[in-house]
Scaffold this motif. Structure first.
Motif, PDB file in Angstrom:
ATOM      1  N   ASP A 129     -95.328   3.385 -14.843  1.00  0.00           N
ATOM      2  CA  ASP A 129     -96.223   2.395 -15.482  1.00  0.00           C
ATOM      3  C   ASP A 129     -95.541   1.531 -16.537  1.00  0.00           C
ATOM      4  OD1 ASP A 129     -98.215   3.578 -13.902  1.00  0.00           O
ATOM      5  OD2 ASP A 129     -98.677   5.027 -15.480  1.00  0.00           O
ATOM      6  N   LYS A 130     -94.215   1.544 -16.548  1.00  0.00           N
ATOM      7  CA  LYS A 130     -93.475   0.764 -17.558  1.00  0.00           C
ATOM      8  C   LYS A 130     -93.845  -0.720 -17.528  1.00  0.00           C
ATOM      9  CE  LYS A 130     -88.630  -0.240 -18.726  1.00  0.00           C
ATOM     10  NZ  LYS A 130     -87.232   0.149 -18.490  1.00  0.00           N
ATOM     11  N   TYR A 131     -94.148  -1.238 -16.314  1.00  0.00           N
ATOM     12  CA  TYR A 131     -94.390  -2.682 -16.188  1.00  0.00           C
ATOM     13  C   TYR A 131     -95.881  -3.042 -16.073  1.00  0.00           C
ATOM     14  CZ  TYR A 131     -89.387  -2.665 -15.784  1.00  0.00           C
ATOM     15  OH  TYR A 131     -88.050  -2.467 -16.053  1.00  0.00           O
ATOM     16  N   VAL A 132     -96.720  -2.060 -16.452  1.00  0.00           N
ATOM     17  CA  VAL A 132     -98.159  -2.357 -16.523  1.00  0.00           C
ATOM     18  C   VAL A 132     -98.459  -2.796 -17.953  1.00  0.00           C
ATOM     19  CG1 VAL A 132    -100.484  -1.408 -16.302  1.00  0.00           C
ATOM     20  CG2 VAL A 132     -98.668  -0.642 -14.742  1.00  0.00           C
ATOM     21  N   PRO A 133     -99.030  -3.982 -18.149  1.00  0.00           N
ATOM     22  CA  PRO A 133     -99.273  -4.449 -19.518  1.00  0.00           C
ATOM     23  C   PRO A 133    -100.327  -3.597 -20.232  1.00  0.00           C
ATOM     24  CG  PRO A 133    -100.317  -5.913 -17.931  1.00  0.00           C
ATOM     25  CD  PRO A 133     -99.490  -4.932 -17.135  1.00  0.00           C
ATOM     26  N   GLU A 134    -100.230  -3.575 -21.539  1.00  0.00           N
ATOM     27  CA  GLU A 134    -101.073  -2.719 -22.363  1.00  0.00           C
ATOM     28  C   GLU A 134    -102.576  -2.898 -22.047  1.00  0.00           C
ATOM     29  OE1 GLU A 134     -99.280  -0.488 -24.009  1.00  0.00           O
ATOM     30  OE2 GLU A 134    -101.245   0.434 -24.374  1.00  0.00           O
ATOM     31  N   PHE A 135    -103.023  -4.159 -21.948  1.00  0.00           N
ATOM     32  CA  PHE A 135    -104.475  -4.380 -21.782  1.00  0.00           C
ATOM     33  C   PHE A 135    -104.994  -3.766 -20.493  1.00  0.00           C
ATOM     34  CE2 PHE A 135    -105.174  -7.405 -18.378  1.00  0.00           C
ATOM     35  CZ  PHE A 135    -103.943  -8.056 -18.242  1.00  0.00           C
ATOM     36  N   ALA A 136    -104.120  -3.631 -19.478  1.00  0.00           N
ATOM     37  CA  ALA A 136    -104.568  -3.126 -18.173  1.00  0.00           C
ATOM     38  C   ALA A 136    -104.942  -1.651 -18.236  1.00  0.00           C
ATOM     39  CB  ALA A 136    -103.468  -3.339 -17.137  1.00  0.00           C
ATOM     40  N   ARG A 137    -104.430  -0.963 -19.242  1.00  0.00           N
ATOM     41  CA  ARG A 137    -104.694   0.475 -19.333  1.00  0.00           C
ATOM     42  C   ARG A 137    -106.147   0.754 -19.702  1.00  0.00           C
ATOM     43  NH1 ARG A 137     -99.026   2.573 -19.848  1.00  0.00           N
ATOM     44  NH2 ARG A 137     -97.905   0.642 -19.542  1.00  0.00           N
ATOM     45  N   THR A 138    -106.742  -0.153 -20.465  1.00  0.00           N
ATOM     46  CA  THR A 138    -108.139   0.055 -20.857  1.00  0.00           C
ATOM     47  C   THR A 138    -109.106  -0.871 -20.122  1.00  0.00           C
ATOM     48  OG1 THR A 138    -107.663  -1.399 -22.709  1.00  0.00           O
ATOM     49  CG2 THR A 138    -107.666   0.964 -23.170  1.00  0.00           C
ATOM     50  N   ALA A 139    -108.577  -1.881 -19.435  1.00  0.00           N
ATOM     51  CA  ALA A 139    -109.455  -2.847 -18.740  1.00  0.00           C
ATOM     52  C   ALA A 139    -110.192  -2.165 -17.589  1.00  0.00           C
ATOM     53  CB  ALA A 139    -108.623  -4.011 -18.210  1.00  0.00           C
ATOM     54  N   SER A 140    -111.354  -2.712 -17.237  1.00  0.00           N
ATOM     55  CA  SER A 140    -112.101  -2.206 -16.073  1.00  0.00           C
ATOM     56  C   SER A 140    -111.513  -2.831 -14.802  1.00  0.00           C
ATOM     57  CB  SER A 140    -113.576  -2.589 -16.200  1.00  0.00           C
ATOM     58  OG  SER A 140    -113.699  -3.999 -16.081  1.00  0.00           O
ATOM     59  N   THR A 141    -111.910  -2.291 -13.655  1.00  0.00           N
ATOM     60  CA  THR A 141    -111.402  -2.856 -12.384  1.00  0.00           C
ATOM     61  C   THR A 141    -111.791  -4.332 -12.274  1.00  0.00           C
ATOM     62  OG1 THR A 141    -113.360  -2.006 -11.289  1.00  0.00           O
ATOM     63  CG2 THR A 141    -111.360  -0.726 -11.034  1.00  0.00           C
ATOM     64  N   SER A 142    -113.019  -4.654 -12.656  1.00  0.00           N
ATOM     65  CA  SER A 142    -113.413  -6.054 -12.482  1.00  0.00           C
ATOM     66  C   SER A 142    -112.719  -6.978 -13.485  1.00  0.00           C
ATOM     67  CB  SER A 142    -114.935  -6.233 -12.514  1.00  0.00           C
ATOM     68  OG  SER A 142    -115.454  -5.569 -13.606  1.00  0.00           O
ATOM     69  N   GLU A 143    -112.408  -6.452 -14.677  1.00  0.00           N
ATOM     70  CA  GLU A 143    -111.627  -7.266 -15.631  1.00  0.00           C
ATOM     71  C   GLU A 143    -110.216  -7.527 -15.098  1.00  0.00           C
ATOM     72  OE1 GLU A 143    -113.790  -5.881 -19.812  1.00  0.00           O
ATOM     73  OE2 GLU A 143    -112.114  -4.719 -19.023  1.00  0.00           O
ATOM     74  N   LEU A 144    -109.621  -6.495 -14.501  1.00  0.00           N
ATOM     75  CA  LEU A 144    -108.288  -6.672 -13.914  1.00  0.00           C
ATOM     76  C   LEU A 144    -108.334  -7.674 -12.757  1.00  0.00           C
ATOM     77  CD1 LEU A 144    -107.116  -2.958 -13.839  1.00  0.00           C
ATOM     78  CD2 LEU A 144    -105.895  -4.840 -14.949  1.00  0.00           C
ATOM     79  N   ALA A 145    -109.326  -7.472 -11.886  1.00  0.00           N
ATOM     80  CA  ALA A 145    -109.444  -8.373 -10.732  1.00  0.00           C
ATOM     81  C   ALA A 145    -109.622  -9.812 -11.203  1.00  0.00           C
ATOM     82  CB  ALA A 145    -110.604  -7.947  -9.837  1.00  0.00           C
TER      83      ALA A 145
END
Ligand SMILES: [Zn+2]
Length: 336
Positions: A129-145
Protein backbone atom coordinates in the motif's frame (compact mmCIF):
# COMPACT_ATOMS: atom_id res chain seq x y z
CA UNK A 1 15.82 -4.72 -33.92
CA UNK A 2 14.51 -7.42 -36.23
CA UNK A 3 11.57 -6.18 -38.19
CA UNK A 4 8.46 -8.22 -37.91
CA UNK A 5 5.24 -7.21 -39.52
CA UNK A 6 2.44 -9.67 -39.43
CA UNK A 7 -0.39 -9.40 -41.88
CA UNK A 8 -3.59 -7.62 -40.99
CA UNK A 9 -6.26 -10.25 -41.31
CA UNK A 10 -9.97 -9.45 -41.33
CA UNK A 11 -9.83 -7.43 -38.08
CA UNK A 12 -13.11 -5.70 -38.66
CA UNK A 13 -15.04 -8.92 -39.20
CA UNK A 14 -13.60 -10.60 -36.12
CA UNK A 15 -14.00 -7.56 -33.91
CA UNK A 16 -17.56 -6.80 -34.80
CA UNK A 17 -18.39 -10.46 -34.24
CA UNK A 18 -16.76 -10.55 -30.80
CA UNK A 19 -18.19 -7.26 -29.66
CA UNK A 20 -21.64 -8.31 -30.75
CA UNK A 21 -21.14 -11.62 -28.95
CA UNK A 22 -20.17 -9.96 -25.69
CA UNK A 23 -22.97 -7.46 -25.77
CA UNK A 24 -25.69 -10.04 -26.34
CA UNK A 25 -26.35 -8.98 -29.89
CA UNK A 26 -26.50 -5.25 -29.24
CA UNK A 27 -24.40 -3.50 -31.82
CA UNK A 28 -22.10 -1.09 -30.03
CA UNK A 29 -19.38 1.12 -31.44
CA UNK A 30 -16.24 -0.03 -29.63
CA UNK A 31 -14.00 2.88 -28.71
CA UNK A 32 -10.71 3.10 -26.90
CA UNK A 33 -9.34 6.11 -25.00
CA UNK A 34 -5.72 6.97 -25.74
CA UNK A 35 -3.73 9.95 -24.46
CA UNK A 36 -4.19 11.56 -27.87
CA UNK A 37 -7.93 10.93 -28.03
CA UNK A 38 -10.46 8.26 -28.92
CA UNK A 39 -9.64 5.54 -31.44
CA UNK A 40 -11.90 2.81 -32.68
CA UNK A 41 -10.91 -0.66 -31.48
CA UNK A 42 -10.49 -1.70 -35.12
CA UNK A 43 -7.59 0.76 -35.38
CA UNK A 44 -5.68 -0.17 -32.24
CA UNK A 45 -3.25 -2.46 -34.13
CA UNK A 46 -0.53 -4.59 -32.55
CA UNK A 47 -0.85 -3.71 -28.85
CA UNK A 48 1.28 -4.42 -25.78
CA UNK A 49 -1.21 -4.49 -22.91
CA UNK A 50 1.08 -4.11 -19.89
CA UNK A 51 4.22 -2.01 -20.13
CA UNK A 52 5.59 1.09 -18.45
CA UNK A 53 6.77 4.00 -20.58
CA UNK A 54 8.37 5.37 -17.42
CA UNK A 55 7.88 5.08 -13.68
CA UNK A 56 9.29 6.07 -10.31
CA UNK A 57 8.44 2.70 -8.79
CA UNK A 58 10.61 2.12 -5.72
CA UNK A 59 10.93 5.82 -4.97
CA UNK A 60 8.91 7.63 -2.34
CA UNK A 61 5.36 8.40 -3.48
CA UNK A 62 6.08 12.10 -2.98
CA UNK A 63 8.62 11.90 -5.82
CA UNK A 64 5.93 10.87 -8.26
CA UNK A 65 5.69 13.63 -10.70
CA UNK A 66 9.21 14.60 -11.61
CA UNK A 67 11.50 13.29 -14.32
CA UNK A 68 14.66 14.57 -15.95
CA UNK A 69 12.69 15.24 -19.13
CA UNK A 70 15.66 15.63 -21.50
CA UNK A 71 17.08 12.34 -20.34
CA UNK A 72 13.64 10.70 -20.43
CA UNK A 73 12.91 11.73 -24.03
CA UNK A 74 16.44 10.84 -25.17
CA UNK A 75 16.04 7.31 -23.86
CA UNK A 76 12.36 6.61 -24.50
CA UNK A 77 11.76 8.11 -27.94
CA UNK A 78 14.32 6.09 -29.95
CA UNK A 79 13.18 2.94 -28.16
CA UNK A 80 9.50 3.50 -28.95
CA UNK A 81 10.33 4.45 -32.53
CA UNK A 82 12.20 1.17 -32.97
CA UNK A 83 9.22 -0.73 -31.54
CA UNK A 84 6.94 1.10 -33.93
CA UNK A 85 9.25 0.04 -36.80
CA UNK A 86 8.81 -3.56 -35.66
CA UNK A 87 5.03 -3.23 -35.89
CA UNK A 88 3.90 -2.15 -32.40
CA UNK A 89 1.15 0.45 -32.69
CA UNK A 90 -0.27 0.81 -29.18
CA UNK A 91 1.13 0.52 -25.66
CA UNK A 92 -0.98 0.29 -22.53
CA UNK A 93 0.92 2.19 -19.83
CA UNK A 94 0.42 0.66 -16.38
CA UNK A 95 2.22 3.29 -14.31
CA UNK A 96 -0.39 4.62 -11.90
CA UNK A 97 -0.74 7.90 -10.06
CA UNK A 98 1.66 8.12 -7.08
CA UNK A 99 4.45 6.13 -8.71
CA UNK A 100 5.05 8.19 -11.77
CA UNK A 101 2.02 8.70 -14.03
CA UNK A 102 2.52 11.89 -16.04
CA UNK A 103 -0.10 12.06 -18.77
CA UNK A 104 1.26 15.28 -20.30
CA UNK A 105 4.62 13.59 -20.88
CA UNK A 106 2.90 10.47 -22.22
CA UNK A 107 1.08 12.63 -24.75
CA UNK A 108 4.32 14.30 -25.88
CA UNK A 109 5.97 10.86 -26.17
CA UNK A 110 3.02 9.45 -28.11
CA UNK A 111 2.99 12.34 -30.57
CA UNK A 112 6.76 12.25 -31.08
CA UNK A 113 7.03 8.46 -31.46
CA UNK A 114 3.79 7.76 -33.35
CA UNK A 115 2.92 5.01 -30.84
CA UNK A 116 -0.58 5.26 -29.36
CA UNK A 117 -0.53 5.17 -25.54
CA UNK A 118 -3.36 4.28 -23.17
CA UNK A 119 -3.11 5.58 -19.58
CA UNK A 120 -5.06 4.68 -16.46
CA UNK A 121 -6.96 5.81 -13.41
CA UNK A 122 -6.99 3.96 -10.08
CA UNK A 123 -4.54 3.37 -7.22
CA UNK A 124 -1.89 0.70 -6.85
CA UNK A 125 -2.72 -1.34 -3.74
CA UNK A 126 0.23 -3.78 -3.91
CA UNK A 127 3.74 -2.96 -2.60
CA UNK A 128 2.21 -3.00 0.91
CA UNK A 129 0.00 0.00 0.00
CA UNK A 130 3.00 2.33 -0.29
CA UNK A 131 1.46 4.04 -3.34
CA UNK A 132 -2.07 4.38 -1.99
CA UNK A 133 -2.63 8.03 -1.02
CA UNK A 134 -3.52 8.83 2.57
CA UNK A 135 -7.11 9.98 1.87
CA UNK A 136 -7.94 6.65 0.19
CA UNK A 137 -7.45 4.79 3.45
CA UNK A 138 -10.45 6.44 5.06
CA UNK A 139 -12.50 7.29 1.95
CA UNK A 140 -15.64 5.27 1.14
CA UNK A 141 -15.91 3.22 -2.06
CA UNK A 142 -18.13 5.83 -3.65
CA UNK A 143 -15.76 8.66 -2.68
CA UNK A 144 -12.89 6.76 -4.29
CA UNK A 145 -14.93 5.99 -7.38
CA UNK A 146 -15.87 9.68 -7.66
CA UNK A 147 -12.16 10.61 -7.93
CA UNK A 148 -11.58 8.12 -10.75
CA UNK A 149 -14.85 8.87 -12.54
CA UNK A 150 -13.98 12.56 -12.56
CA UNK A 151 -10.63 11.75 -14.22
CA UNK A 152 -12.64 10.04 -16.96
CA UNK A 153 -15.24 12.76 -17.27
CA UNK A 154 -13.07 15.84 -16.84
CA UNK A 155 -9.55 14.66 -17.67
CA UNK A 156 -6.46 13.89 -15.60
CA UNK A 157 -4.45 16.54 -13.70
CA UNK A 158 -6.01 19.54 -15.42
CA UNK A 159 -5.51 18.11 -18.94
CA UNK A 160 -8.15 16.81 -21.33
CA UNK A 161 -6.46 13.40 -21.30
CA UNK A 162 -8.72 10.58 -20.17
CA UNK A 163 -7.83 7.22 -18.67
CA UNK A 164 -8.40 4.21 -20.93
CA UNK A 165 -8.73 1.70 -18.09
CA UNK A 166 -8.70 1.30 -14.32
CA UNK A 167 -5.46 -0.02 -12.82
CA UNK A 168 -5.55 -1.61 -9.37
CA UNK A 169 -3.37 -4.06 -7.45
CA UNK A 170 -3.62 -6.65 -4.69
CA UNK A 171 -0.90 -7.58 -2.24
CA UNK A 172 -0.05 -11.26 -1.79
CA UNK A 173 -1.97 -13.46 0.65
CA UNK A 174 -5.43 -12.94 2.09
CA UNK A 175 -6.87 -9.80 0.45
CA UNK A 176 -6.74 -6.78 2.77
CA UNK A 177 -9.74 -4.58 3.53
CA UNK A 178 -8.05 -1.75 1.66
CA UNK A 179 -7.35 -3.77 -1.49
CA UNK A 180 -10.95 -5.03 -1.49
CA UNK A 181 -12.29 -1.50 -0.98
CA UNK A 182 -10.21 -0.20 -3.89
CA UNK A 183 -11.49 -3.03 -6.07
CA UNK A 184 -15.11 -2.35 -5.15
CA UNK A 185 -14.53 1.31 -6.04
CA UNK A 186 -13.10 0.05 -9.33
CA UNK A 187 -16.35 -1.78 -10.04
CA UNK A 188 -18.38 1.37 -9.32
CA UNK A 189 -16.07 3.25 -11.69
CA UNK A 190 -16.54 0.60 -14.38
CA UNK A 191 -20.33 0.82 -14.03
CA UNK A 192 -20.20 4.61 -14.42
CA UNK A 193 -17.61 4.79 -17.23
CA UNK A 194 -17.31 1.43 -19.00
CA UNK A 195 -13.55 1.35 -18.32
CA UNK A 196 -12.00 -2.12 -18.01
CA UNK A 197 -10.51 -3.05 -14.61
CA UNK A 198 -6.95 -4.40 -14.82
CA UNK A 199 -5.75 -5.75 -11.49
CA UNK A 200 -2.20 -6.69 -10.53
CA UNK A 201 -2.93 -10.02 -8.86
CA UNK A 202 -0.19 -12.49 -9.78
CA UNK A 203 -0.20 -15.93 -8.25
CA UNK A 204 -2.91 -15.25 -5.67
CA UNK A 205 -5.99 -17.46 -6.06
CA UNK A 206 -7.53 -15.92 -2.92
CA UNK A 207 -7.42 -12.49 -4.55
CA UNK A 208 -8.80 -13.95 -7.80
CA UNK A 209 -11.68 -15.53 -5.91
CA UNK A 210 -12.43 -12.35 -3.94
CA UNK A 211 -12.43 -10.20 -7.10
CA UNK A 212 -14.72 -12.57 -8.98
CA UNK A 213 -17.11 -12.66 -6.00
CA UNK A 214 -17.35 -8.85 -6.00
CA UNK A 215 -17.83 -8.68 -9.78
CA UNK A 216 -20.65 -11.21 -9.42
CA UNK A 217 -22.18 -9.25 -6.54
CA UNK A 218 -22.47 -6.22 -8.87
CA UNK A 219 -23.55 -8.39 -11.81
CA UNK A 220 -20.55 -7.27 -13.86
CA UNK A 221 -19.42 -9.63 -16.62
CA UNK A 222 -15.95 -11.07 -16.08
CA UNK A 223 -14.92 -9.70 -19.48
CA UNK A 224 -14.65 -6.30 -17.72
CA UNK A 225 -11.76 -7.68 -15.62
CA UNK A 226 -8.12 -8.46 -16.44
CA UNK A 227 -6.16 -10.84 -14.21
CA UNK A 228 -2.80 -9.04 -14.46
CA UNK A 229 0.40 -11.09 -14.02
CA UNK A 230 -1.61 -14.31 -14.31
CA UNK A 231 1.54 -15.81 -15.86
CA UNK A 232 3.04 -15.90 -12.34
CA UNK A 233 0.66 -18.76 -11.56
CA UNK A 234 1.99 -22.18 -12.54
CA UNK A 235 -1.51 -23.69 -12.32
CA UNK A 236 -2.46 -23.68 -15.99
CA UNK A 237 -5.68 -25.56 -15.17
CA UNK A 238 -6.78 -22.69 -12.93
CA UNK A 239 -5.83 -20.10 -15.56
CA UNK A 240 -7.93 -21.81 -18.22
CA UNK A 241 -10.80 -22.32 -15.77
CA UNK A 242 -10.94 -18.58 -15.04
CA UNK A 243 -10.54 -17.80 -18.77
CA UNK A 244 -13.48 -20.07 -19.56
CA UNK A 245 -15.64 -17.93 -17.24
CA UNK A 246 -14.91 -14.97 -19.54
CA UNK A 247 -12.09 -13.15 -17.72
CA UNK A 248 -9.01 -11.77 -19.48
CA UNK A 249 -5.86 -13.69 -18.62
CA UNK A 250 -2.81 -11.45 -18.90
CA UNK A 251 0.38 -13.39 -19.64
CA UNK A 252 2.52 -10.32 -19.32
CA UNK A 253 6.05 -11.31 -18.32
CA UNK A 254 7.46 -12.29 -21.72
CA UNK A 255 11.22 -11.93 -22.07
CA UNK A 256 13.85 -13.45 -24.34
CA UNK A 257 14.62 -16.21 -21.81
CA UNK A 258 11.12 -17.58 -21.19
CA UNK A 259 9.71 -17.95 -24.71
CA UNK A 260 9.36 -21.74 -24.41
CA UNK A 261 7.18 -21.57 -21.31
CA UNK A 262 4.90 -18.98 -22.97
CA UNK A 263 4.56 -21.16 -26.07
CA UNK A 264 3.61 -24.10 -23.84
CA UNK A 265 0.98 -22.03 -21.97
CA UNK A 266 -0.45 -20.73 -25.24
CA UNK A 267 -0.66 -24.26 -26.64
CA UNK A 268 -2.89 -25.20 -23.68
CA UNK A 269 -5.15 -22.16 -24.22
CA UNK A 270 -5.31 -23.01 -27.92
CA UNK A 271 -6.22 -26.65 -27.26
CA UNK A 272 -9.12 -25.46 -25.08
CA UNK A 273 -10.20 -22.87 -27.66
CA UNK A 274 -9.47 -20.07 -25.18
CA UNK A 275 -6.93 -17.97 -27.12
CA UNK A 276 -9.61 -15.31 -27.35
CA UNK A 277 -9.29 -14.65 -23.58
CA UNK A 278 -5.49 -14.20 -23.52
CA UNK A 279 -3.46 -10.99 -23.47
CA UNK A 280 0.32 -10.83 -23.98
CA UNK A 281 2.92 -8.34 -22.77
CA UNK A 282 6.35 -7.98 -21.14
CA UNK A 283 5.92 -5.66 -18.12
CA UNK A 284 8.87 -3.77 -19.56
CA UNK A 285 9.85 -0.21 -18.71
CA UNK A 286 11.61 2.24 -21.00
CA UNK A 287 12.60 4.56 -18.13
CA UNK A 288 12.56 2.79 -14.74
CA UNK A 289 13.51 5.57 -12.30
CA UNK A 290 16.02 6.85 -14.81
CA UNK A 291 17.65 3.41 -15.25
CA UNK A 292 18.27 1.40 -18.42
CA UNK A 293 15.40 0.16 -20.58
CA UNK A 294 13.77 -3.05 -19.33
CA UNK A 295 12.97 -4.29 -22.84
CA UNK A 296 9.58 -4.97 -24.35
CA UNK A 297 10.45 -6.37 -27.73
CA UNK A 298 10.64 -10.15 -27.14
CA UNK A 299 7.07 -10.71 -28.35
CA UNK A 300 7.90 -9.27 -31.79
CA UNK A 301 11.39 -10.67 -32.04
CA UNK A 302 11.10 -14.09 -30.43
CA UNK A 303 7.63 -15.14 -29.28
CA UNK A 304 5.68 -14.58 -32.50
CA UNK A 305 8.23 -16.31 -34.77
CA UNK A 306 8.38 -19.23 -32.29
CA UNK A 307 4.59 -19.48 -32.20
CA UNK A 308 4.55 -19.64 -36.00
CA UNK A 309 7.14 -22.46 -35.91
CA UNK A 310 4.84 -24.24 -33.45
CA UNK A 311 1.89 -24.20 -35.79
CA UNK A 312 0.07 -21.03 -34.70
CA UNK A 313 -1.62 -19.38 -37.67
CA UNK A 314 -1.40 -15.71 -38.62
CA UNK A 315 -5.00 -15.26 -37.58
CA UNK A 316 -4.36 -16.78 -34.13
CA UNK A 317 -1.45 -14.39 -33.62
CA UNK A 318 -3.57 -11.52 -34.88
CA UNK A 319 -6.21 -12.58 -32.36
CA UNK A 320 -3.69 -12.47 -29.50
CA UNK A 321 -1.96 -9.16 -30.17
CA UNK A 322 -4.58 -7.13 -32.08
CA UNK A 323 -8.13 -8.41 -31.64
CA UNK A 324 -7.95 -9.31 -27.93
CA UNK A 325 -6.44 -5.97 -26.82
CA UNK A 326 -9.00 -4.11 -28.94
CA UNK A 327 -11.77 -6.04 -27.28
CA UNK A 328 -10.34 -5.95 -23.74
CA UNK A 329 -9.84 -2.16 -23.70
CA UNK A 330 -13.08 -1.20 -25.44
CA UNK A 331 -14.87 1.29 -23.25
CA UNK A 332 -18.30 -0.09 -22.49
CA UNK A 333 -20.23 -1.23 -19.44
CA UNK A 334 -20.32 -5.01 -19.26
CA UNK A 335 -23.20 -6.24 -17.12
CA UNK A 336 -24.47 -9.82 -17.06
ZN1 LIG B 1 3.84 -3.50 -14.39
Amino acid sequence: MTKFKFPIIFPIVILSFLVALECNGQSIQAKIETVTGVVSSENIGFTLVHEHIMSNFGADPSDIDSYDEDKLFKQVLPYLKSLKESGVETIVDCTTAYFGRRVDLLKTISEASGVKIITNTGFYGAAADKYVPEFARTASTSELAAVWISEFEEGISGTEIKPGFIKLAFDDGIPSELDLKLFEAGILTHLATGLTIAVHTGDNPLAVKAQIALLEKYNVNLSAWIWVHASKSSDIGYLTEIASKGAWISLDGVNKDNITSYVEMLKVFKSKKLLERVLLSHDGNSYPRGGAVRPFEAISISLIPTLIKNGFSDSEIHQLVVVNPGNAFSVRVRKN
